[in-house]
Scaffold this active site. Structure first.
Site, short mmCIF file in Angstrom:
data_model
loop_
_atom_site.label_atom_id
_atom_site.label_comp_id
_atom_site.label_asym_id
_atom_site.label_seq_id
_atom_site.Cartn_x
_atom_site.Cartn_y
_atom_site.Cartn_z
N CYS A 1 -1.06 5.85 9.16
CA CYS A 1 -1.47 4.62 8.51
C CYS A 1 -2.60 4.96 7.55
O CYS A 1 -2.57 6.00 6.90
CB CYS A 1 -1.88 3.57 9.54
SG CYS A 1 -3.23 4.12 10.63
N ARG B 1 0.84 -1.20 0.00
CA ARG B 1 0.00 0.00 0.00
C ARG B 1 0.88 1.25 0.00
O ARG B 1 0.56 2.23 -0.69
CB ARG B 1 -0.93 0.00 1.22
CG ARG B 1 -2.01 -1.05 1.17
CD ARG B 1 -2.92 -0.99 2.39
NE ARG B 1 -3.76 0.21 2.39
CZ ARG B 1 -4.52 0.59 3.42
NH1 ARG B 1 -4.51 -0.12 4.54
NH2 ARG B 1 -5.25 1.68 3.34
#
Length: 280
Positions: free
Chosen positions: A238, A180
């Site tokens: 995150c 990611r």
């Protein structure tokens, strides 16, 4: 409210002594899943005796929107949720989730941010409790209302501008999976990639196969390899501010203070003018 500090972790044997003792801590069950059955179902099947269920989406975050998928809750709303769970100013709090402390770390960080100094995470979560043969209850307690007062600012937090600046002058860690970070996949947010200058440091590297945190020395070595030491200015983000709280907790165990970008990637990409980096 006491500002007395305690070690961030507690193991199952220590918690068992406290739970069965004359002055048990307030225990919060924070089991949560991004997909799949809600954590309350697991709670009802069995939990640490006396534990009260706390919903991460409802109680530990504000409504999703431009500020992120899990923005900081309003102080008054958080205070009400914690009081309903029995949280008191003068009583320690222990939080746990299923195993790896990802959700529990968000509870730890949020309580600490709003001024409660005596919060610990059950290392290894409910799995460690059950595997140790500790008692499990299906009773759902109705705690007496607590008197916790939410006073924001006890831990450092970043907004988008602060995160961008920290990535340039210090160490900003991206707690998501490396694919990611690289922008190879993005299963949740509308844009793939990372904040320019951030370094990849998936939270999966903070724990062992049993869900327990690695020893402090191993965590120090891991973060030092990324330049994250107590001599540096360090922050973490995150996707939505949940696993990054786990990163801040792991950094604390390593002796490295760190700020949390609560809005994280979901807030960053809400503004299309913000730059996005991909690859390594």
């Amino acid at each position: 409210m006491t500002n007395e500090q305690v070690h961030p972790l507690i193991d199952a044997s220590e918690l068992a002594e406290l739970v069965l003792g004359p002055e048990p801590p307030t225990v919060l069950d924070v089991r949560w899943a991004l997909t799949g059955p809600p954590g309350v179902e697991a709670y009802r099947e069995g939990h640490v005796p006396g534990a009260v269920f706390v919903d991460l989406d409802r109680d530990l975050a504000g409504p999703p929107g431009p500020e992120g998928r899990h923005p900081l809750p309003d102080a008054a709303r958080f205070e009400a949720a914690m009081r309903a769970a029995g949280v008191r100013r003068d009583r320690p709090v222990v939080v746990y989730d299923a195993a790896d402390s990802t959700a529990a770390a968000r509870a730890w960080w949020t309580l600490r941010y709003f001024g409660h100094g005596r919060v610990q995470v059950l290392n290894g979560g409910f799995r460690a409790w059950a595997e140790a043969g500790r008692p499990v209850s299906t009773d759902e307690p109705r705690p007496a209302p607590g008197d916790f007062t939410a006073l924001p600012g006890s831990l450092p937090a970043l907004d988008a501008e602060g995160a961008a600046s920290l990535a340039r002058r210090g160490v900003l860690l991206d707690a998501r999976a490396t694919e990611r970070y690289r922008g190879e996949v993005e299963p949740i947010d509308p844009v793939a990639g990372h904040i320019p200058g951030a370094l990849t440091a998936p939270t999966s590297g903070n724990v062992g196969a049993d869900g327990r945190f690695l020893p402090a020395e191993a965590l120090r070595e891991r973060f030092a390899g990324l330049g994250a030491t107590d001599a540096a200015e360090v922050g973490a983000y995150c996707g939505s501010g949940v696993t990054a709280a786990h990163q801040v907790l792991a950094l604390a165990l390593a002796g490295v203070p760190a700020a949390l970008y609560v809005g994280s990637w979901s807030n960053w990409v809400a503004d299309p003018s913000r730059p996005v980096a991909t690859g390594d």
